[in-house]
Design a protein around this motif. Structure first.
Motif, PDB file in Angstrom:
ATOM      1  N   MET A  62       0.862  -1.194   0.000  1.00 46.15           N
ATOM      2  CA  MET A  62       0.000   0.000   0.000  1.00 46.15           C
ATOM      3  C   MET A  62       0.895   1.238   0.000  1.00 46.15           C
ATOM      4  O   MET A  62       1.872   1.282   0.746  1.00 46.15           O
TER       5      MET A  62
ATOM      6  N   GLY B 197      -2.153  -6.681  -0.953  1.00 50.89           N
ATOM      7  CA  GLY B 197      -2.143  -8.064  -0.462  1.00 50.89           C
ATOM      8  C   GLY B 197      -2.339  -9.102  -1.558  1.00 50.89           C
ATOM      9  O   GLY B 197      -2.180 -10.313  -1.314  1.00 50.89           O
TER      10      GLY B 197
ATOM     11  N   ARG C  44       5.605 -10.002   3.486  1.00 55.23           N
ATOM     12  CA  ARG C  44       5.114 -10.022   2.105  1.00 55.23           C
ATOM     13  C   ARG C  44       6.225  -9.990   1.063  1.00 55.23           C
ATOM     14  O   ARG C  44       5.985 -10.289  -0.105  1.00 55.23           O
TER      15      ARG C  44
HETATM   16  C1  S3P Z   1      -4.536  -4.112   1.064  1.00 56.48           C
HETATM   17  C2  S3P Z   1      -4.244  -3.094   0.196  1.00 56.48           C
HETATM   18  C3  S3P Z   1      -5.274  -2.234  -0.407  1.00 56.48           C
HETATM   19  C4  S3P Z   1      -6.632  -2.953  -0.455  1.00 56.48           C
HETATM   20  C5  S3P Z   1      -6.981  -3.496   0.890  1.00 56.48           C
HETATM   21  C6  S3P Z   1      -5.943  -4.476   1.422  1.00 56.48           C
HETATM   22  C7  S3P Z   1      -3.435  -4.928   1.623  1.00 56.48           C
HETATM   23  O1  S3P Z   1      -4.884  -1.865  -1.742  1.00 56.48           O
HETATM   24  O2  S3P Z   1      -6.606  -3.985  -1.404  1.00 56.48           O
HETATM   25  O3  S3P Z   1      -7.115  -2.414   1.773  1.00 56.48           O
HETATM   26  O4  S3P Z   1      -3.687  -6.037   2.117  1.00 56.48           O
HETATM   27  O5  S3P Z   1      -2.278  -4.469   1.552  1.00 56.48           O
HETATM   28  P1  S3P Z   1      -3.726  -0.789  -2.088  1.00 56.48           P
HETATM   29  O6  S3P Z   1      -2.410  -1.478  -1.995  1.00 56.48           O
HETATM   30  O7  S3P Z   1      -4.058  -0.391  -3.499  1.00 56.48           O
HETATM   31  O8  S3P Z   1      -3.865   0.333  -1.130  1.00 56.48           O
END
Ligand code: S3P
Length: 172
Positions: free
Chosen positions: A10, A81, A142
Motif C-alpha cells: 500500500m 495483499g 510479504r
Molecule cells: C490491502 C491493500 C489495499 C486494499 C486493501 C488491502 C493490503 O490496496 O486492497 O485495503 O492487504 O495491503 P492498495 O495497496 O491499493 O492500497
C-alpha cells in the motif's frame, strides 16, 4: 502485448503508476480495488467491516483471475495483499504477463500512509508508532511474494514520470 501486473505494498504508487503508464502507452488499465468496489457496491473499508477480510480476499482472487483471462494487453494495478493470498502470484507467472514490483522503503511507505490510515482497513485504529511497526512487519512477511515479480523498480524519491519511463524501458 503482454499484461503488465503492478504489485507492491500500500502506498507504493501502483494505482497512479498504472494510470499514467496506461496513458503513456495508450493501453487500457484496471485497478483491482476499483473493480472490487464496483462489483460489491461497497468501499474497500466497508467491505472489510461488513464482510470481513476473507470475503474480500475471495472476491479479489476471483476478479483477478477473470481479468487475467482477458485476451487483450492491459495494465493491472493489484492491491497490496493480492500476491500473498490464494497463490495469486502463480496466476501471473507465465509468458503472457510481466509482473513489476514497485519497491518502496519503510520510510517512504510510512510517510505516504500515515496521514490516511482511516481509509485503510489494515491500518485504521493504529497510532503512529504502531503504523510504522505494522508496515515493517508486514512488508517483511510479504517481501517473499513481492520479490517473485519478474522485475523490480525502486520508487523511493522518484517522480511518477521517472517511474513510468523506467517501466517503459523495461517493457521495450
Ligand atoms: C490491502 C491493500 C489495499 C486494499 C486493501 C488491502 C493490503 O490496496 O486492497 O485495503 O492487504 O495491503 P492498495 O495497496 O491499493 O492500497
Amino acid at each position: 502485448m503482454k499484461k503488465v501486473i503492478l504489485i507492491g505494498y500500500m502506498g507504493s504508487g501502483k494505482s497512479i503508476i498504472a494510470r499514467e503508464l496506461a496513458k503513456y502507452k495508450s493501453i487500457k488499465y484496471v485497478d483491482l480495488d476499483d473493480l472490487i468496489v464496483e462489483n460489491s457496491g461497497m468501499s474497500v473499508k466497508n467491505f472489510f467491516i461488513q464482510k470481513g477480510e476473507l470475503s474480500f480476499r475471495k472476491m479479489e482472487h476471483q476478479l483477478f483471475s477473470e481479468k487475467l483471462k482477458d485476451k487483450s494487453g492491459i495494465i493491472i494495478s493489484t492491491g497490496g495483499g493480492t500476491p500473498c493470498y490464494f497463490n495469486n502470484y502463480k496466476l501471473y507467472e507465465n509468458d503472457n504477463c510481466i509482473s513489476i514490483y514497485l519497491k518502496a522503503s519503510i520510510e517512504t511507505l510510512y510517510n505516504r500512509l500515515n496521514n490516511g490510515v482511516n481509509e485503510r482497513p489494515l491500518l485504521a485504529n493504529l497510532n503512529e508508532n504502531e503504523v510504522k511497526e505494522f508496515i515493517a512487519k508486514q512488508l517483511f512477511e510479504r517481501s517473499y511474494y513481492y520479490n517473485k515479480a519478474l522485475k523490480v523498480v525502486v520508487v523511493d524519491n522518484k517522480s511518477v514520470i521517472e517511474i513510468v519511463s523506467e517501466i517503459n524501458d523495461l517493457l521495450s
